[in-house]
Design a protein around this motif. Structure first.
Motif, mmCIF file in Angstrom:
data_model
loop_
_atom_site.group_PDB
_atom_site.id
_atom_site.type_symbol
_atom_site.label_atom_id
_atom_site.label_comp_id
_atom_site.label_asym_id
_atom_site.label_seq_id
_atom_site.Cartn_x
_atom_site.Cartn_y
_atom_site.Cartn_z
ATOM 1 N N ALA A 188 0.921 -1.061 -0.087
ATOM 2 C CA ALA A 188 -0.082 0.091 -0.101
ATOM 3 C C ALA A 188 0.957 1.402 0.000
ATOM 4 N N THR A 202 3.240 1.949 -1.748
ATOM 5 C CA THR A 202 3.865 2.168 -3.124
ATOM 6 C C THR A 202 2.910 3.176 -3.721
ATOM 7 N N ARG A 220 2.706 12.490 -8.529
ATOM 8 C CA ARG A 220 1.524 13.460 -8.978
ATOM 9 C C ARG A 220 1.739 14.841 -8.473
ATOM 10 N N GLY A 264 -6.690 -1.656 -7.374
ATOM 11 C CA GLY A 264 -5.338 -1.240 -6.783
ATOM 12 C C GLY A 264 -5.276 0.331 -6.822
ATOM 13 N N GLY A 288 -5.091 2.783 -5.183
ATOM 14 C CA GLY A 288 -4.031 3.616 -4.195
ATOM 15 C C GLY A 288 -4.594 5.081 -3.982
ATOM 16 N N ASP A 295 -9.020 -1.363 -3.465
ATOM 17 C CA ASP A 295 -7.648 -1.369 -2.648
ATOM 18 C C ASP A 295 -7.880 -1.894 -1.288
ATOM 19 N N ASP A 313 -8.892 -7.528 -1.249
ATOM 20 C CA ASP A 313 -7.841 -7.713 -1.312
ATOM 21 C C ASP A 313 -7.862 -8.572 -2.874
ATOM 22 N N LEU A 314 -7.274 -8.197 -3.753
ATOM 23 C CA LEU A 314 -7.479 -8.712 -5.176
ATOM 24 C C LEU A 314 -6.849 -10.046 -5.001
ATOM 25 N N GLU A 345 -3.352 0.689 -13.234
ATOM 26 C CA GLU A 345 -2.068 1.401 -13.310
ATOM 27 C C GLU A 345 -1.106 0.964 -12.398
HETATM 28 C C1 LIG Z 1 2.112 1.190 -7.287
HETATM 29 S S1 LIG Z 1 0.481 1.397 -6.325
HETATM 30 C C2 LIG Z 1 -0.378 2.150 -7.716
HETATM 31 C C3 LIG Z 1 -1.666 3.006 -7.043
HETATM 32 C C4 LIG Z 1 -2.453 3.680 -8.203
HETATM 33 N N1 LIG Z 1 -3.156 2.716 -9.264
HETATM 34 C C5 LIG Z 1 -1.719 4.787 -9.052
HETATM 35 O O1 LIG Z 1 -1.308 4.524 -10.200
HETATM 36 O O2 LIG Z 1 -1.510 5.764 -8.171
HETATM 37 C C6 LIG Z 1 -0.201 -0.186 -6.188
HETATM 38 C C7 LIG Z 1 -1.277 -0.267 -5.602
HETATM 39 O O3 LIG Z 1 -2.102 -1.565 -5.565
HETATM 40 C C8 LIG Z 1 -2.450 -1.877 -4.286
HETATM 41 N N2 LIG Z 1 -2.546 -3.238 -4.200
HETATM 42 C C9 LIG Z 1 -1.354 -4.113 -4.377
HETATM 43 N N3 LIG Z 1 -1.818 -5.469 -4.130
HETATM 44 C C10 LIG Z 1 -3.187 -5.439 -3.774
HETATM 45 C C11 LIG Z 1 -4.008 -6.556 -3.272
HETATM 46 N N4 LIG Z 1 -3.670 -7.646 -3.400
HETATM 47 N N5 LIG Z 1 -5.343 -6.109 -3.421
HETATM 48 C C12 LIG Z 1 -5.738 -4.800 -3.648
HETATM 49 N N6 LIG Z 1 -5.074 -3.733 -3.787
HETATM 50 C C13 LIG Z 1 -3.748 -4.023 -3.913
HETATM 51 C C14 LIG Z 1 -1.572 -1.195 -3.513
HETATM 52 O O4 LIG Z 1 -2.254 -1.165 -2.211
HETATM 53 C C15 LIG Z 1 -1.400 0.259 -4.062
HETATM 54 O O5 LIG Z 1 -2.341 1.248 -3.855
#
Ligand SMILES: C[S@@+](CC[C@H](N)C(=O)[O-])C[C@H]1O[C@@H](n2cnc3c(N)ncnc32)[C@H](O)[C@@H]1O
Length: 275
Positions: free
Chosen positions: A7, A9, A17, A89, A91, A111, A140-141, A165
């Motif tokens: 999370a 990340t 941004r 995800g 974020g 997320d 959770d995906l 993304e």
């Molecule tokens: C690199 S960030 C990108 C966030 C957003 N898409 C952006 O571009 O700002 C990856 C996101 O995926 C979410 N994520 C990672 N694994 C996940 C899972 N198993 N289930 C749900 N969300 C997940 C993380 O919490 C994080 O917010």
């Protein structure tokens, strides 16, 4: 406050941004990114925060252009009449606020709980309001996210724009293929999905630094995720019910008012439409 784990990340992307939004020649404006950055910084040890910023610096140039390209795909989906969008995800994404999406649009942000525990109070404090219907889907995906999405009001009979993304990666592992199989089942004809095709060296310094930050300082040095470089995501998407077209990074960025670098022509986006 997610100071480590996947999370966090999302905070790195918010740093990117926020930086872009301050530029006079910005490609997009994300006014809430700065609020996330200010709130996040307060929760980090200063030297760890410095590392978050250093990693964000390393990714800035390509990632910020990537945000702009996803903005363009949002506009294209809306122009094509789609009114249901699911961000996988999500974020600290704020497109439900910043892109003037039509009021009959439904944006579902999926997320992890720790991400929304940070995001929602910061958003509430900015007092901004989304221009469309925004649905928070805590899931959770890797688990049964379908149920959570349906209970949030998602309509599988309406065509959907699915946004990945930077969350699913290469689509070459069991878990992300499961996510795509599920979203395929939930996709009415005409639904859209974009999958990134990268060619990266997972041992390059910026990927190592990112993995270390995500794992936390007390964890052993994490290994890169196993990869199968010859996995053909485009052919696989065709097999499971999508018509696809590949757009290379070089083509997608050719007309940008900012140099985007010339990359390996295999890098780009697989644009998929559900048959
Ligand atoms: C690199 S960030 C990108 C966030 C957003 N898409 C952006 O571009 O700002 C990856 C996101 O995926 C979410 N994520 C990672 N694994 C996940 C899972 N198993 N289930 C749900 N969300 C997940 C993380 O919490 C994080 O917010």
């Amino acid at each position: 406050m997610p100071v480590d784990g996947v999370a966090m990340t999302a905070i790195g992307v918010a740093v990117i941004r926020a930086r872009e939004s301050e530029r006079p020649d910005r490609l997009y404006d994300d006014p809430q990114a700065a609020a996330f950055v200010t709130a996040a910084r307060a929760g980090f040890e200063p030297d760890r925060w410095a590392r978050v910023e250093a990693v964000a610096d390393q990714f800035y140039e390509g990632r910020t252009i990537g945000v702009h390209l996803v903005d363009e795909r949002f506009r294209a989906a809306i122009a094509a009449g789609l009114r249901q969008i699911v961000v996988l995800g999500a974020g600290l994404d704020t497109r439900a606020y910043r892109m003037a999406l039509p009021p009959d649009t439904h944006v579902y942000e999926i997320d992890l709980p720790e991400l929304f525990a940070f995001k929602e109070p910061v958003l509430a404090a900015t007092a901004a309001t989304p221009t469309c219907h925004r649905h928070v889907v805590i899931a959770d995906l890797r688990d049964d996210w379908r149920k959570s999405l349906l209970s949030a009001g998602f309509d599988p009979s309406a065509p959907t724009y699915w946004v990945d993304e930077g969350s699913l990666g290469y689509l070459n592992q069991d878990w992300n293929q499961r996510v795509v199989r599920t979203l395929t089942e939930l996709s009415a004809p005409g639904s859209r999905f974009g999958a990134a095709r990268y060619v990266v060296d997972p041992d390059a310094p910026q990927y190592r630094d990112l993995r270390r930050l995500v794992a936390g300082d007390n964890a052993p040095d994490p290994a890169p995720a196993p990869s199968t470089p010859d996995f053909d995501a485009q052919a696989w998407l065709e097999d499971i019910g999508w018509s696809t077209e590949f757009h290379s990074w070089n083509d997608m960025t050719a007309d940008l008012p900012r140099p985007a670098g010339t990359l390996d022509p295999r890098i780009g986006n697989i644009a998929a439409i559900r048959r």
